[in-house]
Motif scaffolding. Structure first.
Motif, PDB file in Angstrom:
ATOM      1  N   MET A 149      84.684  43.455  21.825  1.00 51.39           N
ATOM      2  CA  MET A 149      84.359  44.428  22.870  1.00 51.39           C
ATOM      3  C   MET A 149      83.661  45.623  22.230  1.00 51.39           C
ATOM      4  N   ALA A 150      82.489  45.959  22.742  1.00 49.12           N
ATOM      5  CA  ALA A 150      81.756  47.104  22.208  1.00 49.12           C
ATOM      6  C   ALA A 150      81.053  47.834  23.343  1.00 49.12           C
ATOM      7  N   GLN A 151      80.795  49.123  23.118  1.00 52.99           N
ATOM      8  CA  GLN A 151      80.184  49.955  24.154  1.00 52.99           C
ATOM      9  C   GLN A 151      79.115  50.842  23.530  1.00 52.99           C
ATOM     10  N   ALA A 152      78.059  51.094  24.304  1.00 50.33           N
ATOM     11  CA  ALA A 152      76.973  51.970  23.864  1.00 50.33           C
ATOM     12  C   ALA A 152      76.355  52.602  25.096  1.00 50.33           C
ATOM     13  N   GLY A 153      75.314  53.374  24.860  1.00 55.20           N
ATOM     14  CA  GLY A 153      74.631  54.012  25.973  1.00 55.20           C
ATOM     15  C   GLY A 153      73.155  54.096  25.712  1.00 55.20           C
ATOM     16  N   GLY A 154      72.455  54.591  26.707  1.00 56.73           N
ATOM     17  CA  GLY A 154      71.020  54.776  26.582  1.00 56.73           C
ATOM     18  C   GLY A 154      70.543  55.753  27.633  1.00 56.73           C
ATOM     19  N   PRO A 155      69.390  56.357  27.404  1.00 56.56           N
ATOM     20  CA  PRO A 155      68.912  57.386  28.314  1.00 56.56           C
ATOM     21  C   PRO A 155      68.227  56.882  29.586  1.00 56.56           C
ATOM     22  N   ASP A 156      67.973  55.574  29.692  1.00 60.93           N
ATOM     23  CA  ASP A 156      67.175  55.090  30.822  1.00 60.93           C
ATOM     24  C   ASP A 156      67.871  53.958  31.570  1.00 60.93           C
ATOM     25  N   ALA A 157      68.600  54.315  32.625  1.00 59.46           N
ATOM     26  CA  ALA A 157      69.343  53.326  33.408  1.00 59.46           C
ATOM     27  C   ALA A 157      68.423  52.366  34.160  1.00 59.46           C
ATOM     28  N   SER A 158      67.164  52.743  34.341  1.00 59.91           N
ATOM     29  CA  SER A 158      66.241  51.848  35.060  1.00 59.91           C
ATOM     30  C   SER A 158      65.933  50.584  34.251  1.00 59.91           C
ATOM     31  N   LYS A 159      66.313  50.578  32.984  1.00 59.75           N
ATOM     32  CA  LYS A 159      66.070  49.416  32.122  1.00 59.75           C
ATOM     33  C   LYS A 159      67.306  48.536  31.972  1.00 59.75           C
ATOM     34  N   ALA A 160      68.216  48.596  32.939  1.00 62.09           N
ATOM     35  CA  ALA A 160      69.462  47.824  32.869  1.00 62.09           C
ATOM     36  C   ALA A 160      69.188  46.331  32.752  1.00 62.09           C
ATOM     37  N   GLU A 161      68.262  45.814  33.561  1.00 62.05           N
ATOM     38  CA  GLU A 161      67.948  44.382  33.505  1.00 62.05           C
ATOM     39  C   GLU A 161      67.338  44.007  32.158  1.00 62.05           C
ATOM     40  N   ASN A 162      66.563  44.931  31.551  1.00 60.71           N
ATOM     41  CA  ASN A 162      65.995  44.682  30.220  1.00 60.71           C
ATOM     42  C   ASN A 162      67.104  44.542  29.181  1.00 60.71           C
TER      43      ASN A 162
END
Length: 174
Positions: A149-162
């Motif tokens: 189990m691992a978690q991270a983040g990113g600044p652009d939620a519009s790229k969720a499918e990517n």
């Protein structure tokens, strides 16, 4: 003067709650308990909604198989980042054996991603490596956790499918 002001405030709170000033502490405590219970129920309802997400045709979203490995990947909204891990745990249970990816979009258009790998596959795939691939697709870097189990983040939620597609590609390449 100070005591009169405090008394005025207490009476205003009591009037708002439609109770006597003496009952204010107990009523506030009861309201706080009720709020905690409702927040817990809302979290559970959001988790069930995310897991039981339906396609436009009304059929349940189906698990996929990528390079012989079970896969469940979803972009979800309205799920707090802290609730993604329990969602991934539930996804792993429903999958049985495989990899799950949940990408949650925040109100600030930032994304959080959680990758879960069932215990039988942690020798082949690391959730940490896969979450870093997903985070990079979201414009982020890094991420961490355990092999399952691992978690991270990113600044652009519009790229969720990517991000989901990047994890699929990593599974295919492995």
């Amino acid at each position: 003067k100070h005591l009169d002001e405090q008394d005025r405030r207490l009476k205003a709170v009591a009037a708002t709650l439609k109770i006597s000033p003496a009952d204010v502490p107990a009523r506030v405590e009861a309201l706080l308990d009720e709020r905690k219970k409702l927040e817990k129920e809302l979290t559970e309802a959001r988790k069930k909604l995310a897991l039981g997400d339906r396609s436009p045709a009304g059929a349940p979203a189906e698990n996929e198989t990528i390079a012989g490995v079970g896969f469940l990947g979803k972009a979800v909204s309205g799920v707090a980042p802290k609730d993604l891990k329990p969602l991934a745990d539930a996804g792993k249970k429903s999958l049985g054996s495989g990899v799950v990816v949940f990408v949650g979009a925040g109100e600030d258009n930032k994304a959080s991603v959680v990758v879960g790998v069932t215990d039988d596959l942690t020798g082949r795939f690391s959730a940490v490596d896969l979450v870093r691939v997903a985070s990079a697709a979201l414009g982020g870097q890094g991420g961490g956790g355990r092999p399952d189990m691992a978690q991270a983040g990113g600044p652009d939620a519009s790229k969720a499918e990517n991000a989901i597609a990047a994890v699929k590609a990593a599974l295919e390449a492995a």
